[in-house]
Design an enzyme around this catalytic site. Structure first.
Site, short mmCIF file in Angstrom:
data_model
loop_
_atom_site.label_atom_id
_atom_site.label_comp_id
_atom_site.label_asym_id
_atom_site.label_seq_id
_atom_site.Cartn_x
_atom_site.Cartn_y
_atom_site.Cartn_z
N HIS A 1 -39.69 21.59 -14.28
CA HIS A 1 -40.83 21.79 -13.43
C HIS A 1 -42.25 20.92 -13.52
CE1 HIS A 1 -43.90 24.21 -11.16
NE2 HIS A 1 -42.81 24.29 -10.22
N CYS A 2 -42.42 20.84 -15.00
CA CYS A 2 -43.40 20.17 -15.39
C CYS A 2 -43.35 18.78 -14.94
CB CYS A 2 -43.69 20.43 -16.72
SG CYS A 2 -43.84 21.93 -17.68
N ILE A 3 -42.40 18.00 -15.20
CA ILE A 3 -42.28 16.65 -15.00
C ILE A 3 -42.03 16.17 -13.47
CG2 ILE A 3 -41.63 16.43 -17.21
CD1 ILE A 3 -38.89 15.52 -16.19
#
Length: 344
Positions: free
Chosen positions: A331-333
């Site tokens: 999700h972060c990238i």
């Protein structure tokens, strides 16, 4: 003008990512760097099975990116420092007519650790908004996309140690943050979590991003990270957060249905307690890109829970251990761009 951030389950136009470049985050050995490149590439290829992917690539990495990504990923060359696009890029929203907007938060490198270099990331949100044809929505709040989660119906999850971090927003209080979220994202009810997972306060951490703690599967339903082992520091933290969510209500006044998403069995690595979390998945058109941690039984259990939480979507697991080793997950990238014309 009223802007609303759609739920992540709303129809999407594409996913935005940034390709890794050499530096502190990627690693200081050729083995570490190659593992990082491979991890980002695997996520891009998994997403591309479902919808278009646009990858921002620093000029120093263009040849490598074209070789590893192949022809199925759109590549845009621009100078880049960090490559966690959820955080350094814009957060996309829609207006009442379905027109696309892009919130340009101030990004200061998660509170500005001494290892952070973000010189080239200034203006990144403006650049992406231009490519996407989105109206830019400036904000004076230091914030990152991984530090919030919305249900698309007015409810937002935030963490006190992120938006109220004195290294981010030293003069902010809850009321000011909530007003800015209402202006930019259309939220009307804020649920403040007290903190994030323990590892997230280490050197490469975000100081409490919500997207490894809890997320909305649908309005009224929250997936919650569960650490069942009392020996792990997140066990007590998540008991407190789960109790808080169980007592909370959404923007419509409804109590939540909570779905526990247990952590894998691994508790530690060479640096201490891990923050491995299946919460950090990406919802895409007709699919879910889930984090995997090399534990077949736990990974399969997470796939089953996610498949039930997101009916009609195919769940694909991508090994996320190299991502978490660098401070984040799938999700972060990634950052979703909602399809214009609908609020979903």
């Amino acid at each position: 003008m009223t802007w609303t951030m759609p739920a992540e389950t709303a129809r999407q136009e594409r996913i935005w990512m940034g390709f890794p470049r050499e530096g502190a985050t990627l690693g200081d050995s050729s083995t570490a760097r190659e593992a990082g490149y491979a991890a980002w590439t695997a996520v891009a290829h998994a997403v591309a099975e479902f919808e278009p992917v646009t990858m921002i690539v620093d000029p120093t990495e263009e040849a490598r990116a074209r070789r590893m990504l192949g022809s199925g990923i759109d590549i845009v060359v621009r100078e880049l420092d960090e490559f966690w696009l959820r955080d350094s890029g814009p957060t996309f929203v829609l207006d009442a007519q379905g027109r696309l907007g892009a919130v340009d938060w101030i990004f200061n490198g998660w509170g500005g650790g001494d290892w952070v270099n973000i010189r080239h990331d200034r203006g990144l949100a403006t650049f992406i908004a231009g490519l996407a044809g989105a109206e830019l929505i400036p904000s004076l709040l230091v914030n990152e996309g991984g530090g919030l989660h919305v249900d698309g119906k007015g409810t937002i999850l935030l963490t006190e140690t992120v938006q109220l971090d004195p290294d981010r927003n030293p003069h902010a209080d809850k009321a000011r943050v909530e007003a800015e979220m209402a202006r930019t994202l259309g939220s009307t009810k804020t649920i403040w979590l007290p903190r994030g997972l323990a590892r997230d306060y280490e050197t490469f951490g975000t100081r409490g991003h919500v997207d490894i703690v809890a997320c909305f599967a649908s309005p009224g339903t929250i997936l919650v990270h569960e650490q069942p082992d009392p020996a792990h520091p997140d066990h007590a933290t998540m008991r407190e957060i789960r109790a808080l969510l169980a007592a909370a209500t959404d923007a419509q006044g409804r109590a939540f249905r909570l779905i526990d998403l247990p952590a894998p069995a691994t508790l530690t690595d060479a640096h201490g307690p891990v923050d491995w979390s299946y919460i950090n998945h990406l919802v895409v058109n007709d699919g879910v890109i889930a984090c995997g941690f090399g534990e077949d039984r736990a990974d399969a259990r997470a796939r089953d829970i996610l498949a039930e939480a997101y009916p009609g979507r195919r769940v694909v697991t991508v090994d996320a251990r190299e991502l978490f080793a660098r401070g984040g997950g799938v999700h972060c990238i990634t950052q979703q761009q909602p399809a214009a014309g609908g609020r979903g």
